[in-house]
Design an enzyme around this catalytic site. Sequence first.
Site, PDB file in Angstrom:
ATOM      1  N   ASP A  68       0.843  -1.200   0.000  1.00  0.00           N
ATOM      2  CA  ASP A  68       0.000   0.000   0.000  1.00  0.00           C
ATOM      3  C   ASP A  68       0.879   1.251   0.000  1.00  0.00           C
ATOM      4  O   ASP A  68       2.112   1.162   0.092  1.00  0.00           O
ATOM      5  CB  ASP A  68      -0.986   0.024   1.180  1.00  0.00           C
ATOM      6  CG  ASP A  68      -0.308  -0.070   2.547  1.00  0.00           C
ATOM      7  OD1 ASP A  68       0.930   0.106   2.640  1.00  0.00           O
ATOM      8  OD2 ASP A  68      -1.024  -0.323   3.535  1.00  0.00           O
ATOM      9  N   ASN A 134      -8.332  -1.024  13.523  1.00  0.00           N
ATOM     10  CA  ASN A 134      -9.714  -1.309  13.116  1.00  0.00           C
ATOM     11  C   ASN A 134      -9.805  -2.604  12.319  1.00  0.00           C
ATOM     12  O   ASN A 134     -10.833  -2.890  11.718  1.00  0.00           O
ATOM     13  CB  ASN A 134     -10.264  -0.137  12.292  1.00  0.00           C
ATOM     14  CG  ASN A 134      -9.459   0.115  11.021  1.00  0.00           C
ATOM     15  OD1 ASN A 134      -8.528  -0.630  10.705  1.00  0.00           O
ATOM     16  ND2 ASN A 134      -9.821   1.145  10.286  1.00  0.00           N
ATOM     17  N   HIS A 136      -7.910  -3.419   9.666  1.00  0.00           N
ATOM     18  CA  HIS A 136      -7.574  -3.334   8.244  1.00  0.00           C
ATOM     19  C   HIS A 136      -6.326  -4.149   7.919  1.00  0.00           C
ATOM     20  O   HIS A 136      -5.471  -4.373   8.774  1.00  0.00           O
ATOM     21  CB  HIS A 136      -7.471  -1.876   7.755  1.00  0.00           C
ATOM     22  CG  HIS A 136      -6.255  -1.121   8.167  1.00  0.00           C
ATOM     23  ND1 HIS A 136      -6.200   0.262   8.128  1.00  0.00           N
ATOM     24  CD2 HIS A 136      -5.039  -1.514   8.616  1.00  0.00           C
ATOM     25  CE1 HIS A 136      -5.004   0.660   8.515  1.00  0.00           C
ATOM     26  NE2 HIS A 136      -4.284  -0.401   8.828  1.00  0.00           N
ATOM     27  N   GLU A 141      -9.873  -1.145   4.439  1.00  0.00           N
ATOM     28  CA  GLU A 141     -10.542  -0.719   5.662  1.00  0.00           C
ATOM     29  C   GLU A 141     -11.797  -1.567   5.893  1.00  0.00           C
ATOM     30  O   GLU A 141     -12.247  -2.280   4.990  1.00  0.00           O
ATOM     31  CB  GLU A 141     -10.929   0.764   5.537  1.00  0.00           C
ATOM     32  CG  GLU A 141      -9.752   1.709   5.265  1.00  0.00           C
ATOM     33  CD  GLU A 141      -8.912   2.009   6.525  1.00  0.00           C
ATOM     34  OE1 GLU A 141      -8.836   1.162   7.431  1.00  0.00           O
ATOM     35  OE2 GLU A 141      -8.330   3.111   6.582  1.00  0.00           O
TER      36      GLU A 141
HETATM   37  P1  PGA Z   1       1.286  -0.041  12.481  1.00  0.00           P
HETATM   38  O1  PGA Z   1       0.285  -0.208  11.295  1.00  0.00           O
HETATM   39  O2  PGA Z   1       2.268  -1.148  12.361  1.00  0.00           O
HETATM   40  O3  PGA Z   1       1.920   1.285  12.297  1.00  0.00           O
HETATM   41  O4  PGA Z   1       0.480  -0.164  13.745  1.00  0.00           O
HETATM   42  C1  PGA Z   1      -0.177  -1.477  11.001  1.00  0.00           C
HETATM   43  C2  PGA Z   1      -1.227  -1.387   9.943  1.00  0.00           C
HETATM   44  O5  PGA Z   1      -1.956  -0.386   9.916  1.00  0.00           O
HETATM   45  O6  PGA Z   1      -1.336  -2.316   9.142  1.00  0.00           O
END
Ligand code: PGA
Length: 246
Positions: A68, A134, A136, A141
Amino acid sequence: MAADVRVVSRDHFGTASLTAFLELMAPFASPVVGLATGNTPGPFYASLHREVGHGRASLADPRPFAIDEYVGRADHPCSNREFFARHWDTIPGAPAVHQFEVTATDLAAEAVRFAALLEAAGGLDVVVLGIGLNGHLAFNEPGSASDSVSRLTALTETTRESARPCWGDATPTHGLTLGLAEILEARRALLLVNGAAKAAVLHRALAGPVSSECPASFLQEHPALTVVADDAAAACWVQSSREASD
Ligand code: PGA
């Protein structure tokens, strides 16, 4: 097949992640690998950097793809492109990561271009994932369908809040992401999760209902999932597994 869930101490999170990664990569001669960014995989990339640098691990000729990217300034220090410049490109011998081009004038077309590039490479052999608060996966999302494909997507407020400490006023509203289809089709999946803040969502992902409400829950149906979680992130899952076996 049940997931291979490895619960490790915080201090061993990086090395355990690397061990799992190398195991998953090993069967492939030139693995197409999807790479996560964010806070979670920091210890993993540090371990990889150290072990490759000392000649104790080899990257086995990977073909890396970002999973992403934020739609923001490409050269912003918080972009995934800059993350890879710091954490991946500095690994001796690491080939350049294929990335979403957020400078493209037509971002929907850019998502299609990226998907076609991945498909031409044969799809993902191994995907390294984090999980959002959340649920994702990449920027899929809540609400994302399991057959969603590479696309431009709006970021939820939860995701934007997580990004804000780094991006500040420039926090992006959108991202480009591989879809759940391309991610779940990976032949092997490695989910990395650390920290107490992720304990509830990891439990939801591994033991909750399989639903678009928690995109990571689709991993329950993946035939070859490995999870590396530190004690804090695994706490709810460990407790519910104990209760289930009592
Ligand atoms: P983070 O993000 O490792 O910064 O918590 C993980 C994600 O959003 O997939």
